[in-house]
Write a protein that holds these residues in place. Structure first.
Motif, PDB file in Angstrom:
ATOM      1  N   ASP A   1      -3.876 -12.692  -8.431  1.00  0.00           N
ATOM      2  CA  ASP A   1      -3.245 -12.729  -7.102  1.00  0.00           C
ATOM      3  C   ASP A   1      -2.163 -11.654  -7.073  1.00  0.00           C
ATOM      4  OD1 ASP A   1      -1.830 -13.277  -4.747  1.00  0.00           O
ATOM      5  OD2 ASP A   1      -2.292 -15.409  -4.854  1.00  0.00           O
ATOM      6  N   ALA A   2      -2.520 -10.515  -6.530  1.00  0.00           N
ATOM      7  CA  ALA A   2      -1.606  -9.371  -6.540  1.00  0.00           C
ATOM      8  C   ALA A   2      -0.334  -9.651  -5.743  1.00  0.00           C
ATOM      9  CB  ALA A   2      -2.318  -8.137  -5.977  1.00  0.00           C
ATOM     10  N   LEU A   3      -0.489 -10.245  -4.568  1.00  0.00           N
ATOM     11  CA  LEU A   3       0.676 -10.500  -3.718  1.00  0.00           C
ATOM     12  C   LEU A   3       1.635 -11.484  -4.374  1.00  0.00           C
ATOM     13  CD1 LEU A   3       2.095  -9.956  -1.059  1.00  0.00           C
ATOM     14  CD2 LEU A   3       0.789 -11.839  -0.036  1.00  0.00           C
ATOM     15  N   GLU A   4       1.078 -12.516  -5.008  1.00  0.00           N
ATOM     16  CA  GLU A   4       1.926 -13.498  -5.692  1.00  0.00           C
ATOM     17  C   GLU A   4       2.704 -12.858  -6.831  1.00  0.00           C
ATOM     18  OE1 GLU A   4       1.604 -17.675  -8.252  1.00  0.00           O
ATOM     19  OE2 GLU A   4      -0.191 -16.793  -7.353  1.00  0.00           O
ATOM     20  N   ALA A   5       2.025 -11.979  -7.583  1.00  0.00           N
ATOM     21  CA  ALA A   5       2.674 -11.313  -8.704  1.00  0.00           C
ATOM     22  C   ALA A   5       3.821 -10.432  -8.232  1.00  0.00           C
ATOM     23  CB  ALA A   5       1.655 -10.484  -9.478  1.00  0.00           C
ATOM     24  N   HIS A   6       3.594  -9.670  -7.173  1.00  0.00           N
ATOM     25  CA  HIS A   6       4.639  -8.784  -6.658  1.00  0.00           C
ATOM     26  C   HIS A   6       5.766  -9.588  -6.008  1.00  0.00           C
ATOM     27  CE1 HIS A   6       3.090  -4.659  -7.206  1.00  0.00           C
ATOM     28  NE2 HIS A   6       1.910  -5.267  -7.261  1.00  0.00           N
ATOM     29  N   ALA A   7       5.403 -10.676  -5.313  1.00  0.00           N
ATOM     30  CA  ALA A   7       6.425 -11.507  -4.678  1.00  0.00           C
ATOM     31  C   ALA A   7       7.353 -12.102  -5.721  1.00  0.00           C
ATOM     32  CB  ALA A   7       5.763 -12.618  -3.872  1.00  0.00           C
TER      33      ALA A   7
ATOM     34  N   GLU B   1       1.389  -2.559   1.590  1.00  0.00           N
ATOM     35  CA  GLU B   1       1.434  -1.556   0.531  1.00  0.00           C
ATOM     36  C   GLU B   1       0.329  -1.789  -0.502  1.00  0.00           C
ATOM     37  OE1 GLU B   1       5.385  -1.847  -0.974  1.00  0.00           O
ATOM     38  OE2 GLU B   1       6.275  -0.645   0.644  1.00  0.00           O
ATOM     39  N   LEU B   2       0.032  -3.058  -0.775  1.00  0.00           N
ATOM     40  CA  LEU B   2      -1.052  -3.365  -1.706  1.00  0.00           C
ATOM     41  C   LEU B   2      -2.401  -2.932  -1.154  1.00  0.00           C
ATOM     42  CD1 LEU B   2       0.074  -6.902  -2.948  1.00  0.00           C
ATOM     43  CD2 LEU B   2      -0.184  -4.854  -4.364  1.00  0.00           C
ATOM     44  N   GLU B   3      -2.542  -2.989   0.154  1.00  0.00           N
ATOM     45  CA  GLU B   3      -3.804  -2.586   0.778  1.00  0.00           C
ATOM     46  C   GLU B   3      -3.945  -1.070   0.864  1.00  0.00           C
ATOM     47  OE1 GLU B   3      -3.645  -4.537   4.521  1.00  0.00           O
ATOM     48  OE2 GLU B   3      -4.239  -6.504   3.725  1.00  0.00           O
ATOM     49  N   THR B   4      -2.829  -0.386   1.063  1.00  0.00           N
ATOM     50  CA  THR B   4      -2.885   1.063   1.281  1.00  0.00           C
ATOM     51  C   THR B   4      -2.668   1.885   0.023  1.00  0.00           C
ATOM     52  OG1 THR B   4      -0.541   1.051   1.899  1.00  0.00           O
ATOM     53  CG2 THR B   4      -2.150   0.845   3.689  1.00  0.00           C
ATOM     54  N   MET B   5      -1.912   1.364  -0.934  1.00  0.00           N
ATOM     55  CA  MET B   5      -1.631   2.119  -2.168  1.00  0.00           C
ATOM     56  C   MET B   5      -1.635   1.188  -3.377  1.00  0.00           C
ATOM     57  SD  MET B   5       2.428   2.885  -1.436  1.00  0.00           S
ATOM     58  CE  MET B   5       2.250   3.566   0.198  1.00  0.00           C
ATOM     59  N   PRO B   6      -2.787   0.607  -3.696  1.00  0.00           N
ATOM     60  CA  PRO B   6      -2.860  -0.360  -4.801  1.00  0.00           C
ATOM     61  C   PRO B   6      -2.489   0.228  -6.160  1.00  0.00           C
ATOM     62  CG  PRO B   6      -5.045   0.272  -4.051  1.00  0.00           C
ATOM     63  CD  PRO B   6      -4.081   0.810  -3.049  1.00  0.00           C
TER      64      PRO B   6
ATOM     65  N   ALA C   1       2.258  -3.858 -20.884  1.00  0.00           N
ATOM     66  CA  ALA C   1       2.746  -4.064 -19.520  1.00  0.00           C
ATOM     67  C   ALA C   1       1.645  -3.792 -18.499  1.00  0.00           C
ATOM     68  CB  ALA C   1       3.944  -3.165 -19.254  1.00  0.00           C
ATOM     69  N   MET C   2       0.852  -2.742 -18.739  1.00  0.00           N
ATOM     70  CA  MET C   2      -0.242  -2.425 -17.824  1.00  0.00           C
ATOM     71  C   MET C   2      -1.332  -3.486 -17.881  1.00  0.00           C
ATOM     72  SD  MET C   2      -1.483  -0.588 -15.479  1.00  0.00           S
ATOM     73  CE  MET C   2      -0.406   0.864 -15.445  1.00  0.00           C
TER      74      MET C   2
ATOM     75  N   VAL D   1      -0.374   2.696  -6.851  1.00  0.00           N
ATOM     76  CA  VAL D   1       1.078   2.863  -6.924  1.00  0.00           C
ATOM     77  C   VAL D   1       1.750   1.523  -7.194  1.00  0.00           C
ATOM     78  CG1 VAL D   1       3.152   3.518  -5.649  1.00  0.00           C
ATOM     79  CG2 VAL D   1       1.070   4.892  -5.431  1.00  0.00           C
ATOM     80  N   GLU D   2       1.285   0.486  -6.509  1.00  0.00           N
ATOM     81  CA  GLU D   2       1.857  -0.850  -6.679  1.00  0.00           C
ATOM     82  C   GLU D   2       1.578  -1.402  -8.072  1.00  0.00           C
ATOM     83  OE1 GLU D   2       3.821  -2.755  -4.426  1.00  0.00           O
ATOM     84  OE2 GLU D   2       3.966  -0.706  -3.685  1.00  0.00           O
ATOM     85  N   LEU D   3       0.406  -1.089  -8.595  1.00  0.00           N
ATOM     86  CA  LEU D   3       0.072  -1.541  -9.951  1.00  0.00           C
ATOM     87  C   LEU D   3       1.024  -0.915 -10.970  1.00  0.00           C
ATOM     88  CD1 LEU D   3      -1.843  -3.077 -11.844  1.00  0.00           C
ATOM     89  CD2 LEU D   3      -3.261  -1.006 -11.937  1.00  0.00           C
ATOM     90  N   LYS D   4       1.261   0.370 -10.846  1.00  0.00           N
ATOM     91  CA  LYS D   4       2.180   1.062 -11.754  1.00  0.00           C
ATOM     92  C   LYS D   4       3.608   0.531 -11.592  1.00  0.00           C
ATOM     93  CE  LYS D   4      -0.476   5.375 -11.941  1.00  0.00           C
ATOM     94  NZ  LYS D   4      -0.484   6.811 -11.600  1.00  0.00           N
ATOM     95  N   GLU D   5       3.959   0.201 -10.369  1.00  0.00           N
ATOM     96  CA  GLU D   5       5.299  -0.337 -10.110  1.00  0.00           C
ATOM     97  C   GLU D   5       5.480  -1.687 -10.793  1.00  0.00           C
ATOM     98  OE1 GLU D   5       6.319  -1.576  -6.034  1.00  0.00           O
ATOM     99  OE2 GLU D   5       7.978  -0.157  -6.161  1.00  0.00           O
TER     100      GLU D   5
END
Length: 237
Positions: free
Chosen positions: A130-136, A93-98, A119-120, A100-104
């Motif tokens: 590290d986007a994946l680490e932040a979302h994880a 999802e981070l690769e295909t819709m960055p 927050a933004m 959207v994921e940022l807003k999430e």
């Protein structure tokens, strides 16, 4: 200065860091005490000789430790598989819709009390690092402290079951046959109290509450098993 740094590190060691091994160790030890003692009490209630009691204790000890280790490995492995699948999906999802994921991610921080602009900004900084680490961590609740470790959990569970089950096994060897049930129960309560106190101390919870809880439910299990032995009264020789 060095001593102050070490002291600071010790104070910052959180109890949640111990969750993985503590859960498996406490569960294994208590199960070893309760299940082995309950099995011995059930057999002792229907036996006039020591051999079947010792044999039952040994069988329960071996089978229980292997069962606990295998069960813990499968359970934690399943948890690890689920987390791995979630991380893989999040990566896609981070690769295909960055955007959207940022807003999430920013929305998560807003729900935690930050205003939208801040927050933004936080979401952007963490995504850059590290986007994946932040979302994880913040979206999925996955971090290194709670990461499943199947082999560690299996070994801790099996070994702790043996450490708990060996105690009623030894009592079965040395306690008088006629008073076996009472000796088993008495020693089991002492062992459970120690186990509950140590677990509570390691986990930072109330020791008295932990001791009362494990002793109460341990007593229930042993009483029911003893009643089963007396009711069926299948004398062994």
């Amino acid at each position: 200065m060095e001593q102050l740094t070490k002291l600071k590190m010790q104070l910052e060691e959180h109890y949640t860091n111990r969750t993985g091994w503590l859960r498996a160790a406490v569960l294994g030890a208590n199960d070893g005490i309760i299940s082995t003692t309950s099995l011995v009490i059930g057999i002792a209630a229907a036996s006039d000789t020591r051999s079947p009691i010792v044999l039952a204790a040994l069988a329960g000890l071996v089978a229980g430790s292997l069962s606990m280790a295998a069960g813990e490995y499968v359970s934690v492995s399943s948890q690890a598989d689920i987390e791995k699948a979630d991380l893989q999906r999040e990566k896609m999802e981070l690769e295909t819709m960055p955007e959207v994921e940022l807003k999430e991610l920013a929305k998560i921080y807003v729900s935690q009390g930050l205003d939208e602009d801040l927050a933004m900004q936080v979401a952007l900084k963490l995504t850059e690092k590290d986007a994946l680490e932040a979302h994880a961590r913040d979206e999925l609740g996955i971090n290194e402290h709670t990461q499943p470790k199947p082999l560690q959990a299996a070994f801790a569970s099996g070994a702790s079951f043996v450490s708990g089950g060996i105690l009623p096994f030894l009592v079965a060897f040395f306690a008088p046959i006629k008073s076996m049930v009472f000796y088993q129960y008495g020693f089991a309560i002492v062992f459970l109290a120690l186990s509950g106190a140590l677990a509570a101390k390691a986990g930072g919870s109330n020791m008295l509450k932990g001791v009362i809880r494990i002793c109460f439910w341990g007593t229930v299990a042993m009483v029911i098993t003893a009643l089963a032995g007396y009711i069926f009264d299948a004398k062994t020789s």
